[in-house]
Design a protein around this motif. Structure first.
Motif, PDB file in Angstrom:
ATOM      1  N   VAL A  18       0.834  -1.207   0.000  1.00 43.86           N
ATOM      2  CA  VAL A  18       0.000   0.000   0.000  1.00 43.86           C
ATOM      3  C   VAL A  18       0.867   1.256   0.000  1.00 43.86           C
ATOM      4  O   VAL A  18       0.592   2.224  -0.726  1.00 43.86           O
ATOM      5  CB  VAL A  18      -0.954   0.004   1.218  1.00 43.86           C
ATOM      6  CG1 VAL A  18      -1.701   1.334   1.316  1.00 43.86           C
ATOM      7  CG2 VAL A  18      -1.944  -1.153   1.118  1.00 43.86           C
ATOM      8  N   GLN A  28      -7.308   1.549   2.510  1.00 44.75           N
ATOM      9  CA  GLN A  28      -6.958   0.198   2.073  1.00 44.75           C
ATOM     10  C   GLN A  28      -5.785  -0.360   2.886  1.00 44.75           C
ATOM     11  O   GLN A  28      -5.141  -1.317   2.478  1.00 44.75           O
ATOM     12  CB  GLN A  28      -6.597   0.209   0.584  1.00 44.75           C
ATOM     13  CG  GLN A  28      -7.766   0.479  -0.340  1.00 44.75           C
ATOM     14  CD  GLN A  28      -8.811  -0.625  -0.294  1.00 44.75           C
ATOM     15  OE1 GLN A  28      -8.492  -1.801  -0.418  1.00 44.75           O
ATOM     16  NE2 GLN A  28     -10.066  -0.250  -0.101  1.00 44.75           N
ATOM     17  N   LEU A  60      -7.792  -5.701  -1.792  1.00 46.49           N
ATOM     18  CA  LEU A  60      -9.104  -5.066  -1.672  1.00 46.49           C
ATOM     19  C   LEU A  60      -9.585  -5.180  -0.229  1.00 46.49           C
ATOM     20  O   LEU A  60      -9.707  -6.283   0.311  1.00 46.49           O
ATOM     21  CB  LEU A  60     -10.107  -5.743  -2.604  1.00 46.49           C
ATOM     22  CG  LEU A  60     -11.563  -5.277  -2.521  1.00 46.49           C
ATOM     23  CD1 LEU A  60     -11.672  -3.811  -2.895  1.00 46.49           C
ATOM     24  CD2 LEU A  60     -12.441  -6.122  -3.424  1.00 46.49           C
ATOM     25  N   LEU A  61      -9.824  -4.031   0.402  1.00 42.99           N
ATOM     26  CA  LEU A  61     -10.361  -4.002   1.759  1.00 42.99           C
ATOM     27  C   LEU A  61     -11.774  -3.430   1.708  1.00 42.99           C
ATOM     28  O   LEU A  61     -11.980  -2.313   1.232  1.00 42.99           O
ATOM     29  CB  LEU A  61      -9.482  -3.145   2.671  1.00 42.99           C
ATOM     30  CG  LEU A  61     -10.028  -2.857   4.081  1.00 42.99           C
ATOM     31  CD1 LEU A  61     -10.287  -4.150   4.831  1.00 42.99           C
ATOM     32  CD2 LEU A  61      -9.071  -1.976   4.871  1.00 42.99           C
ATOM     33  N   VAL A  81     -16.528   0.073   0.116  1.00 46.12           N
ATOM     34  CA  VAL A  81     -15.117  -0.002  -0.278  1.00 46.12           C
ATOM     35  C   VAL A  81     -14.676   1.408  -0.657  1.00 46.12           C
ATOM     36  O   VAL A  81     -15.228   2.018  -1.567  1.00 46.12           O
ATOM     37  CB  VAL A  81     -14.900  -0.939  -1.487  1.00 46.12           C
ATOM     38  CG1 VAL A  81     -13.423  -0.998  -1.843  1.00 46.12           C
ATOM     39  CG2 VAL A  81     -15.435  -2.332  -1.198  1.00 46.12           C
ATOM     40  N   GLY A  84     -10.362   1.593  -3.409  1.00 45.15           N
ATOM     41  CA  GLY A  84      -9.886   0.281  -3.845  1.00 45.15           C
ATOM     42  C   GLY A  84     -10.679  -0.216  -5.031  1.00 45.15           C
ATOM     43  O   GLY A  84     -11.696   0.390  -5.392  1.00 45.15           O
ATOM     44  N   PRO A  85     -10.274  -1.294  -5.665  1.00 45.68           N
ATOM     45  CA  PRO A  85      -9.118  -2.118  -5.319  1.00 45.68           C
ATOM     46  C   PRO A  85      -7.795  -1.473  -5.717  1.00 45.68           C
ATOM     47  O   PRO A  85      -7.765  -0.567  -6.556  1.00 45.68           O
ATOM     48  CB  PRO A  85      -9.354  -3.391  -6.134  1.00 45.68           C
ATOM     49  CG  PRO A  85     -10.105  -2.905  -7.348  1.00 45.68           C
ATOM     50  CD  PRO A  85     -10.998  -1.806  -6.837  1.00 45.68           C
TER      51      PRO A  85
END
Length: 238
Positions: A18, A28, A60-61, A81, A84-85
């Protein structure tokens, strides 16, 4: 391969991924993943894509959240989300990675959420077709990225009315400070709660969220004080 059973070693590797990603962001990060894991009413779902050598090429969070109460919670289940992703640059398999990440997300949260919403912080047009095939609807949204210079330079860029309002507030005795204790955080929360209930008409995280954020040092509360009373403020992620 997509990993969903996440251990500490994965989180350490993800943090580096990240930090080095051009669009890497707090929303993320493993720090936010751990933060949400500690809160009731929030269920973070983290997916990490790795190549044949075990290196991360995508992540992906997502966070499944709901309001308190059985009926209210049932009707407010959603998966959010933000930012992201994240998929590695210059990869011929970008769309394939995005497809696999979305596939895992949909399988994981389809029974626990009424809807999934992606809040983009950067251009994701490279995988627009992937989202379309997953039956997502694209809604155009414009983000402004403001370069932080000196206080003086940023102040110059404000319009005249804003400058006048700020100067008038200062002259009347208001000032800005960072929250020093939970009592100040609670007073700020009560202002937000009234605003969201009467005007915004949207869900607001409960006080436990703000309390945990203050104790975590992941963010700072900037408060506007006037005559020894908190009249406004902002929570800023560090």
């Amino acid at each position: 391969m997509i990993l969903s059973d996440i251990g500490e070693d994965h989180l350490k590797a993800l943090e580096e991924f990240v930090l080095n990603h051009p669009q890497g962001n707090f929303f993320q990060s493993p720090q936010l993943y751990n933060f949400y894991k500690s809160l009731p009413g929030y269920k973070p779902e983290l997916f990490i894509s790795v190549n044949d050598t075990g290196e991360i090429n995508g992540s992906l969070l997502a966070v499944v959240q709901k309001e308190k109460g059985f009926l209210k919670g049932l009707l407010s289940r959603r998966c959010i989300v933000i930012g992201g992703p994240l998929i590695i640059d210059n990869n011929d398999n970008n769309e394939e990675i995005a497809d696999k990440l979305l596939h895992e997300l949909l399988n994981k949260v389809k029974k626990s959420s009424i809807y999934i919403e992606f809040r983009n912080l950067f251009d994701l047009s490279f995988c627009k077709e992937v989202f379309r095939k997953k039956r997502f609807e694209y809604i155009a949204h414009l983000n402004f990225i403001v370069k932080i210079l000196s206080i003086e330079e940023n102040f110059k860029k404000l319009d005249k009315r804003k400058k006048w309002q700020i100067n008038k507030s200062k002259k009347s005795g208001s000032n800005v400070s960072m929250a020093k204790n939970l009592k100040e955080v609670k007073n700020y929360f009560l202002i937000l709660e009234e605003l969201y209930n009467n005007k915004v008409k949207k869900p607001l995280p409960d006080y436990d969220f703000f309390k945990a954020m203050f104790n975590s040092n992941l963010g700072k509360f900037f408060l506007i004080n006037y005559q020894d009373k908190i009249i406004g403020g902002s929570l800023c992620i560090i």
